[in-house]
Scaffold this motif. Structure first.
Motif, short mmCIF file in Angstrom:
data_model
loop_
_atom_site.label_atom_id
_atom_site.label_comp_id
_atom_site.label_asym_id
_atom_site.label_seq_id
_atom_site.Cartn_x
_atom_site.Cartn_y
_atom_site.Cartn_z
N VAL A 123 0.85 -1.25 0.01
CA VAL A 123 0.00 -0.16 -0.02
C VAL A 123 0.96 1.18 -0.01
O VAL A 123 1.38 1.70 0.88
CB VAL A 123 -0.95 0.17 1.46
CG1 VAL A 123 -1.84 1.13 1.43
CG2 VAL A 123 -1.75 -1.28 1.26
N PHE A 153 -2.75 7.80 -2.68
CA PHE A 153 -2.11 6.37 -2.94
C PHE A 153 -1.39 6.41 -4.22
O PHE A 153 -1.68 7.06 -5.30
CB PHE A 153 -3.28 5.41 -3.39
CG PHE A 153 -4.18 5.10 -2.17
CD1 PHE A 153 -3.34 4.39 -1.01
CD2 PHE A 153 -5.34 5.17 -2.22
CE1 PHE A 153 -4.25 4.16 0.10
CE2 PHE A 153 -6.18 4.84 -1.05
CZ PHE A 153 -5.63 4.27 0.03
N THR A 156 -3.02 -0.93 -4.83
CA THR A 156 -3.65 -0.66 -3.45
C THR A 156 -5.08 -1.51 -3.69
O THR A 156 -5.37 -2.15 -2.50
CB THR A 156 -3.99 0.81 -3.24
OG1 THR A 156 -2.80 1.52 -3.28
CG2 THR A 156 -4.53 0.95 -2.10
N GLU A 157 -5.84 -1.38 -4.68
CA GLU A 157 -7.09 -1.91 -4.84
C GLU A 157 -6.84 -3.50 -4.49
O GLU A 157 -7.59 -4.29 -3.81
CB GLU A 157 -7.61 -1.80 -5.90
CG GLU A 157 -8.96 -2.52 -6.42
CD GLU A 157 -9.78 -2.16 -7.71
OE1 GLU A 157 -10.57 -2.59 -7.96
OE2 GLU A 157 -8.88 -1.45 -8.50
N GLN A 161 -4.50 -5.13 -3.06
CA GLN A 161 -3.98 -5.64 -1.65
C GLN A 161 -5.09 -5.22 -0.89
O GLN A 161 -5.26 -6.16 0.32
CB GLN A 161 -2.64 -4.61 -1.24
CG GLN A 161 -1.39 -4.89 -2.14
CD GLN A 161 -1.07 -6.26 -1.94
OE1 GLN A 161 -1.37 -6.99 -1.01
NE2 GLN A 161 -0.52 -6.79 -3.15
N LEU A 162 -6.10 -4.21 -0.65
CA LEU A 162 -6.98 -4.03 0.19
C LEU A 162 -8.20 -4.71 -0.09
O LEU A 162 -8.95 -5.04 0.87
CB LEU A 162 -7.32 -2.54 0.35
CG LEU A 162 -6.11 -1.52 0.63
CD1 LEU A 162 -6.79 0.00 0.72
CD2 LEU A 162 -5.78 -1.78 2.15
N VAL A 177 -6.87 4.84 4.03
CA VAL A 177 -7.47 3.49 4.06
C VAL A 177 -8.52 3.18 4.51
O VAL A 177 -9.41 2.47 3.83
CB VAL A 177 -6.14 2.46 4.74
CG1 VAL A 177 -6.46 1.16 4.83
CG2 VAL A 177 -4.83 2.87 4.05
N TYR A 201 -11.18 4.39 2.13
CA TYR A 201 -11.09 3.38 1.03
C TYR A 201 -12.06 2.07 1.52
O TYR A 201 -13.07 1.84 0.77
CB TYR A 201 -9.95 2.87 0.57
CG TYR A 201 -9.96 1.85 -0.45
CD1 TYR A 201 -10.04 2.49 -1.83
CD2 TYR A 201 -10.10 0.66 -0.28
CE1 TYR A 201 -10.19 1.68 -2.83
CE2 TYR A 201 -10.12 -0.14 -1.65
CZ TYR A 201 -10.25 0.41 -2.88
OH TYR A 201 -10.11 -0.62 -3.84
#
Length: 505
Positions: free
Chosen positions: A399, A408, A414-415, A417-418, A459, A462
């Motif tokens: 991230v 980000f 990021t998408e 991993q999250l 985060v 999101y």
């Protein structure tokens, strides 16, 4: 039986009443409903002028991802009785089912109503009389003497079956009695046992019923060293025609079974004459060969996310119209890896549950090296479970943020991993976490602390945008106060710039 036997495991042959088709159970084959980990599917071979044909899979109608097998047939071969069954919702049940021959295929199996049937074993086998009025089953229940025992049940006028009765100490031991075959005289019973001594692991025996109680039998007689070996013999079966009886043996096969024929003796030829007094056989199957879809064999493993050590858990895989269940606690290998055969490109849904860990769900597309010859897997698909324990800390990798900001740096990464954390929280609705932000120590400590808090709040925002309640998420920024690497090196500073989550409830 070279045309039938293979490098896979063939067991328990059962012949149609006309003796022209042999059904048997094959396990470990990638074409089975559950792939190479399937405990056994029904296959068949036809008798030809030159011998037995190459075996074919029995099809998805009479097979499922659990243990399959054949109990027997009606006298005319128009009905087949099967071990275990799959209901209309796709759930597999222990018990007996029956299917009917319709033109050129078997109908969807329907459960046979056996009152108070309860099987505590993973194993079941059985035999049925040609008039479909007597069934003998091998399984483990309330009044079993040791492991699997032989039970008898009778068909009633309303179509249901009587509660199974243990057939008594003449036949049953503290060991395992398996794979019974009731001859058409309804008095001669063949079965396999490891409770009477003999040549090896399990031997074939024969006994005669003395009266109408079905509990009074002659002492079982070992079929002798010409049939029984140091391996395991199962499924003795006498066909309508020919000079041979058929059974399976693991002798000289590294634990896998093969089908064998053995010359009938005089007594068995008399039984064969009774077998021959049956009605017309079923029609021969006519099939149209369809092109096979590419198959991949994937190696899978359940791991603890903290240390990548194997974890015991119940894995449920759904792909196409199949459902495969694997309990990794039952696997002998220390790394708990298992193989699953899947059509390439299918979407696979995974669910894993085990004590002490959060419920796990994932969806992926089957993709690995196609199966060609030997079974090989391109890579290991690792499912990493998070411990269900307050205080467990997990780093969210990759991230990344733009320098000096809370935006980000790589939205796509990021998408990805999250999404793992989002699924974890959706699958465990009572889970609450604290997001912790960290930086390296370069800069003003107060500003670094504010920056780390802004980043974990980004985060959180999101996660909330994706449907996670903000009440389940706390945030805190530590700046450079809690390094995990040396701030004097580039690699150490990279380790220190991180986002972690802590389970708080």
């Amino acid at each position: 039986m070279d045309s039938i036997n293979s490098s896979f495991d063939e067991q328990n042959p059962v012949l149609t009443p006309d003796g022209k088709r042999m059904y048997f159970v094959r396990s470990g084959h990638p074409r089975n409903e559950g792939g190479v980990i399937d405990r056994g599917d029904i296959w068949y071979s036809d008798k030809t002028e030159t011998g037995w044909s190459v075996a074919k899979h029995g099809g998805s109608t009479i097979n499922h991802t659990g243990l399959n097998g054949i109990v027997g047939f009606s006298a005319d071969g128009e009905r087949i009785y099967l071990l275990n069954y799959k209901d209309s919702q796709g759930y597999i049940h222990k018990g007996i089912a029956m299917a009917e021959w319709v033109k050129d295929h078997w109908s969807v199996p329907q459960p046979v109503d056996i009152r108070y049937f309860e099987n505590f074993s993973e194993y079941i086998s059985g035999t049925i009389s040609p008039d479909e009025k007597v069934m003998i089953l091998s399984y483990k229940s309330y009044d079993t003497y040791g492991n699997e025992d032989l039970y008898v049940t009778f068909k009633e006028s309303n179509g249901s079956w009587t509660p199974p009765e243990n057939m008594g100490v003449d036949l049953n031991t503290l060991g395992e009695e398996w794979a019974p075959y009731l001859a058409p005289d309804l008095k001669t019973l063949y079965f396999s046992s490891n409770g009477f001594g003999g040549q090896g692991g399990r031997d074939l025996f024969v006994s005669q019923r003395k009266d109408g109680t079905w509990k009074d039998w002659t002492d079982p007689v070992n079929l002798g060293s010409e049939v029984n070996t140091a391996g395991m013999e199962l499924g003795y079966n006498i066909p309508k025609l020919g000079e041979l009886a058929y059974f399976s043996s693991t002798q000289n096969s590294e634990g896998f079974g093969d089908i064998f024929g053995f010359p009938l003796n005089k007594t068995e030829k008399v039984l064969q004459e009774i077998v021959s007094k049956t009605e017309a056989p079923i029609s021969q199957v006519t099939t149209t060969k369809t092109p096979e879809k590419p198959v991949v064999v994937m190696t899978m493993q359940v791991l603890d996310i903290r240390n990548d050590k194997p974890v015991n858990g119940l894995v449920k895989l759904n792909f196409g119209e199949k459902e495969v269940e694997v309990n990794t606690a039952d696997l002998d290998s220390p790394d708990k890896k298992f193989l699953v055969t899947i059509e390439e490109g299918l979407e696979v849904n995974v669910e894993i549950e085990t004590d002490g860990f959060l419920k796990y769900k994932e969806t992926f597309v089957a993709s690995a090296k196609p199966l060609q010859g030997d079974i090989e897997a391109k890579a290991v698909e690792g499912f990493r479970l998070t411990p269900r324990e307050v205080g467990t800390k997990i780093q969210i990798p990759n991230v990344l943020f733009n320098e000096g900001t809370s935006s980000f740096a790589d939205a796509k990464t990021t998408e990805t991993q999250l999404s793992v954390l989002i699924e974890l929280m959706k699958n465990n609705p009572d889970l609450e976490i604290r997001l912790e932000g960290h930086t390296d120590n370069r800069g003003n400590p107060k500003l670094l602390k504010e920056l780390s808090l802004d980043r974990v709040n980004a985060v959180k925002d999101y996660l909330v945008e994706k449907g996670i309640s903000g009440k389940r998420i706390e945030t805190v920024g530590f700046g450079g106060e809690k390094p995990v690497g040396q701030n004097s090196t580039d690699s150490g500073r990279e380790k220190n710039r991180r986002v972690e989550f802590i389970i708080i409830k």
